[in-house]
Design an enzyme around this catalytic site. Structure first.
Site, PDB file in Angstrom:
ATOM      1  N   ASP A 167      -3.192 -10.135 -12.503  1.00 36.67           N
ATOM      2  CA  ASP A 167      -3.623 -11.490 -12.145  1.00 36.67           C
ATOM      3  C   ASP A 167      -4.311 -12.197 -13.307  1.00 36.67           C
ATOM      4  O   ASP A 167      -4.546 -13.408 -13.243  1.00 36.67           O
ATOM      5  CB  ASP A 167      -4.617 -11.438 -10.974  1.00 36.67           C
ATOM      6  CG  ASP A 167      -3.946 -11.729  -9.648  1.00 36.67           C
ATOM      7  OD1 ASP A 167      -3.020 -12.559  -9.617  1.00 36.67           O
ATOM      8  OD2 ASP A 167      -4.361 -11.119  -8.640  1.00 36.67           O
ATOM      9  N   LYS A 189       4.956 -12.001  -2.372  1.00 38.46           N
ATOM     10  CA  LYS A 189       4.833 -11.264  -3.639  1.00 38.46           C
ATOM     11  C   LYS A 189       5.507  -9.905  -3.527  1.00 38.46           C
ATOM     12  O   LYS A 189       6.238  -9.484  -4.426  1.00 38.46           O
ATOM     13  CB  LYS A 189       3.345 -11.100  -4.004  1.00 38.46           C
ATOM     14  CG  LYS A 189       2.674 -12.402  -4.396  1.00 38.46           C
ATOM     15  CD  LYS A 189       1.172 -12.240  -4.588  1.00 38.46           C
ATOM     16  CE  LYS A 189       0.493 -13.573  -4.844  1.00 38.46           C
ATOM     17  NZ  LYS A 189      -0.957 -13.489  -5.017  1.00 38.46           N
ATOM     18  N   GLN A 199      -5.813  -9.675  -3.466  1.00 32.77           N
ATOM     19  CA  GLN A 199      -5.572 -11.047  -3.003  1.00 32.77           C
ATOM     20  C   GLN A 199      -6.910 -11.740  -2.721  1.00 32.77           C
ATOM     21  O   GLN A 199      -7.785 -11.195  -2.047  1.00 32.77           O
ATOM     22  CB  GLN A 199      -4.684 -11.033  -1.739  1.00 32.77           C
ATOM     23  CG  GLN A 199      -4.260 -12.401  -1.253  1.00 32.77           C
ATOM     24  CD  GLN A 199      -3.387 -13.179  -2.255  1.00 32.77           C
ATOM     25  OE1 GLN A 199      -2.679 -12.605  -3.069  1.00 32.77           O
ATOM     26  NE2 GLN A 199      -3.465 -14.499  -2.210  1.00 32.77           N
TER      27      GLN A 199
HETATM   28  N1  GUN Z   1      -5.326 -16.424  -4.179  1.00 32.39           N
HETATM   29  C1  GUN Z   1      -4.824 -17.628  -4.552  1.00 32.39           C
HETATM   30  N2  GUN Z   1      -4.111 -17.528  -5.697  1.00 32.39           N
HETATM   31  C2  GUN Z   1      -4.160 -16.233  -6.057  1.00 32.39           C
HETATM   32  C3  GUN Z   1      -3.604 -15.523  -7.157  1.00 32.39           C
HETATM   33  O1  GUN Z   1      -2.919 -16.050  -8.042  1.00 32.39           O
HETATM   34  N3  GUN Z   1      -3.881 -14.183  -7.159  1.00 32.39           N
HETATM   35  C4  GUN Z   1      -4.645 -13.585  -6.211  1.00 32.39           C
HETATM   36  N4  GUN Z   1      -4.874 -12.270  -6.346  1.00 32.39           N
HETATM   37  N5  GUN Z   1      -5.178 -14.226  -5.199  1.00 32.39           N
HETATM   38  C5  GUN Z   1      -4.926 -15.542  -5.120  1.00 32.39           C
END
Ligand code: GUN
Length: 281
Positions: A117, A50, A94
């Site tokens: 998110d 990311k 995350q």
């Molecule tokens: N863990 C698994 N998928 C995601 C996501 O799309 N965003 C975040 N913040 N954590 C995750």
């Protein structure tokens, strides 16, 4: 039938190229704050992806790493500071978080305007009501981008979403409903699952079980979106038995290279959207 294998990498690259040129025209770069607790291997890989993609597109990132035994208060204090910082456009925590932390309280504490998110209850509520300005969770947004590309009219189709997580299953089901699909949301208590999958024109699988969905469960000509990323005997695989499914589906996403790259692209798009909304652009 031999399925067309959807090139998620290319779709994401196209979105990212367009985003890059739009971000160039902004007066200042958007800033994405990325918070990771602990050093879970998969989370570390996702977070690095990311951040790298953000940098490539012209979004600045600030990384905040916490020890896995950190306290709720430490995290909340940081989030409050980031909420107030006008330079910060988006905040990403995350997931999953270690057990001692109250995940919902942490997600709720993020300013919904910076919730790139789309996990804050306010954004979830906007999605529920079909309000277009909601920040949408990145994976469901990516799934819809794929579906809109390969099948512009989803109206009247039967969509089955397998897995009802807050991150993927529930928001995807809601978006499919808004496109006029008849939606079945299946989960680990669902009985006769294969009878249901056989009726699905669109099958979205996000259950986290390696190759659980067999080729024989799939309706001829179905569009299959595999959100799973699992390791089986040392190789990466999805939640769908890929080779067998290719003989039944019309379109299918591979693992890796299907939904994953779009999740990253949509996170970046959300950060850009959040920046614009905060700066009245
Ligand atoms: N863990 C698994 N998928 C995601 C996501 O799309 N965003 C975040 N913040 N954590 C995750």
């Amino acid at each position: 039938m031999t399925a067309v294998v959807i090139n998620g990498k290319q779709m994401a690259a196209d979105i990212i190229a367009e985003l890059k040129s739009k971000i160039k025209q902004l007066p200042t770069p958007p800033v994405l704050a990325v918070i990771q607790v602990g050093d879970d291997e998969a989370s570390t890989i996702y977070v690095k992806h990311k951040q790298k993609a953000a940098t490539e597109v012209g979004i600045s990132t600030c990384f905040y790493g916490f020890a896995k035994d950190c306290s709720q208060k430490e995290l909340l204090d940081l989030i409050h500071t980031l909420n107030k910082d006008p330079e910060v456009s988006g905040i990403l925590v995350q997931l999953p978080l270690p057990e001692q932390l109250n995940e919902q309280e942490i997600l709720d504490s993020i300013d919904y305007k910076k919730d790139v998110d789309g996990f804050h209850p306010y954004n979830v509520g906007l999605l529920q009501n079909g309000y277009k300005k909601a920040l949408l969770a990145a994976t469901p947004k990516g799934i819809m981008h794929i579906l809109d590309t390969v099948s512009p009219d989803l109206s009247g189709k039967h969509a089955l979403v397998l897995g009802c997580s807050v991150i993927v299953g529930k928001p995807t089901a809601m978006l499919l409903l808004q496109r006029g699909c008849t939606v079945t949301l299946a989960h680990d208590k669902t009985v006769n699952l294969s009878e249901l999958t056989k009726q699905a024109d669109i099958l979205v699988v996000a259950c986290g079980c390696p190759e659980m969905v067999k080729g024989s469960w799939i309706k001829d000509g179905a569009i299959v979106i595999d959100v799973g990323i699992n390791r089986l005997n040392g190789r990466l695989c999805g939640d769908v038995e890929f080779t067998a499914a290719c003989n039944k589906a019309s379109y299918i996403t591979p693992v890796p290279g299907g939904v994953g790259p779009l999740t990253v692209a949509m996170l970046l798009e959300n950060t850009f959207e959040a920046y614009k909304a905060q700066n009245n652009l």
